[in-house]
Structure formats: C-alpha cells, structure tokens
Design an enzyme around this catalytic site. Sequence first.
Site, short mmCIF file in Angstrom:
data_model
loop_
_atom_site.label_atom_id
_atom_site.label_comp_id
_atom_site.label_asym_id
_atom_site.label_seq_id
_atom_site.Cartn_x
_atom_site.Cartn_y
_atom_site.Cartn_z
N ASP A 43 0.84 -1.19 0.00
CA ASP A 43 0.00 0.00 0.00
C ASP A 43 0.88 1.25 0.00
O ASP A 43 2.08 1.19 0.28
CB ASP A 43 -0.91 0.02 1.23
CG ASP A 43 -1.99 -1.06 1.18
OD1 ASP A 43 -2.19 -1.64 0.11
OD2 ASP A 43 -2.63 -1.30 2.23
N LYS A 65 -3.41 3.60 -3.19
CA LYS A 65 -4.76 4.06 -3.51
C LYS A 65 -4.98 5.41 -2.85
O LYS A 65 -4.49 5.68 -1.76
CB LYS A 65 -5.82 3.08 -3.01
CG LYS A 65 -5.77 1.70 -3.64
CD LYS A 65 -6.90 0.85 -3.12
CE LYS A 65 -6.90 -0.53 -3.77
NZ LYS A 65 -5.77 -1.34 -3.32
N GLY A 96 -1.55 -1.80 5.15
CA GLY A 96 -1.59 -1.01 6.37
C GLY A 96 -2.61 -1.55 7.35
O GLY A 96 -3.64 -2.10 6.96
N MET A 177 -11.82 6.16 7.29
CA MET A 177 -12.01 6.87 6.02
C MET A 177 -13.16 7.87 6.09
O MET A 177 -13.99 7.96 5.20
CB MET A 177 -12.25 5.86 4.89
CG MET A 177 -11.11 4.89 4.69
SD MET A 177 -11.50 3.52 3.55
CE MET A 177 -12.57 2.51 4.58
N GLY A 206 -1.92 8.48 13.17
CA GLY A 206 -1.57 7.79 14.40
C GLY A 206 -0.33 6.93 14.29
O GLY A 206 -0.17 6.19 13.31
#
Length: 262
Positions: A43, A65, A96, A177, A206
């Site tokens: 990712d 993405k 992730g 998200m 975070g």
Amino acid sequence: MPSLLDPDARGRVILVGAGPGDPGLLTVRAVEALNIADVVVHDGLIDPRVLDLAPATAQRISVAKQRARHTLPQSAINTLIVAHVKAGAIVVRLKGGDPFIFGRGGEEVEAVRAAGLPVEVIPGVSAALGCAAEAMLPLTHRDHSSAVSFVAGQCKGLADQDWSGLAGQGRTLVIYMGVATASDIADKLMAGGVAPDMPVAVLERGTLTGSRALRTLLADLGSMVAREGVKSPAIIVVGEVVELSDATDKLARWARIAEDVS
C-alpha cells in the site's frame, strides 16, 4: 502448511498486516515474512523503514490508492499477485493496519485461493487499536463503553449504511475513512439520535511523525476537521471514552455549536 521460513516453499502469498505505521508495531512473524520476500506488493502509506526489512533484491511494487483514484483497480492487484506467485515467487502483500479490517484482504485471499495457490495471513495491529493506544483512548471501558463497532465513512456511500444503535451512551463507534465526509457523518449520527454533545476524537496519522489527536463534540466535528486542516489517514472515534484520552481539546464555543445544530 509449509514453514514460513522454509526456503523451498516457493510460489505462495503471505498477506501481512503492517500495522498503523510505526515499524515497531510489526509482529515478529511479519518481519520474518518480509525477510524472505521475493516480491513486496504494498500500500502507499507503508513506512519506508518497513519496506527496508525486505531483501535488497526483492521487487517492490506500490499499488497505492487515494480517495476516488486508484493506481490499480482491485481486480488488477489480484491478477498481479497471482502472476508473480505462478512464476514461483514468495509474494508478501503488505497492507496497512490489519488486512481483514477495511483492507480488502478477504478479496485478495479469495482471488489467490480461486487460482489454486497457497496463501497465509499474518494479522497486524489495526489502525483503530494503534491510534487509540497512542492517544491513551480506551475503546472499551467498564464505566463508559461495553461495545465497540467499526464502520467505513465512504464504503458504498453513507446513505447505504445503517449505523442505528452503534453510537450513543455506553457504546463506541470507530469510523475509518471519514475525514472527507465528517460533516455528513455528524449529521447522520445526530439524525439517528446521538446527542450533539457526544465526545468525538479525530486521530490523525496515528503512530507516525506528525500525529495529532483532536477532541471535540459531535455537533462540531465537521467544523473542527475543516478548521484544523485534518488530512487522511485519520480515524474518528465517537463515544464517552473519548473524554479519557490525551487528545487536545478543539471544542468550538457552545454558541457556535448551537448555531450549527439549529
């Protein structure tokens, strides 16, 4: 299942959760997998220090993405993984957080198994758990919350999601998200009966450099995100447990909140 460290076990996929960002939160098994990778399909938010754990000879392929713009559609990622495995590679699919919490890990496992190829899953510290721990924010607490739910703020659109009963007194709601739709999320929850003064935390980046933990009330969520310029990656936590956190209080004046709600 062949041993993870068996050098003769070629042509397989190891789906690895990379955690919320800090390389120190990788599991031992995740590090072992990276050490034997021929190909790392990762990712976009993976820390470079995590990628450095793979051999220098390993091919690194980013399938990053972004909201409303994918470098590769999921079907193409699946095809890419399968092709490398069929060529005999040990493919580490590095995701992730945890692969099975809003990571599309289930879809990738299905694709690999449908191709008749071996696959192993190594869980990771989810973004919610890692970010909450950094902010000293317990997602459950005997005095404040006996249930926690995880939802996506963009998956299939807010209108298609039924969040009734997930937030409120004695419950914690974690929203992935949700930065871009923060105002709509607040409106949706208040329309569903959640009190406008319910504490909310936004946990930005975070465990990574520049992380922030911000606290406000539900009625002020959208305004606070805009005022503070919050960017993804970030999660939103709604519930009484937020009051226990180390998050910085970014509450607007009550008069301003009352105007927004009215």
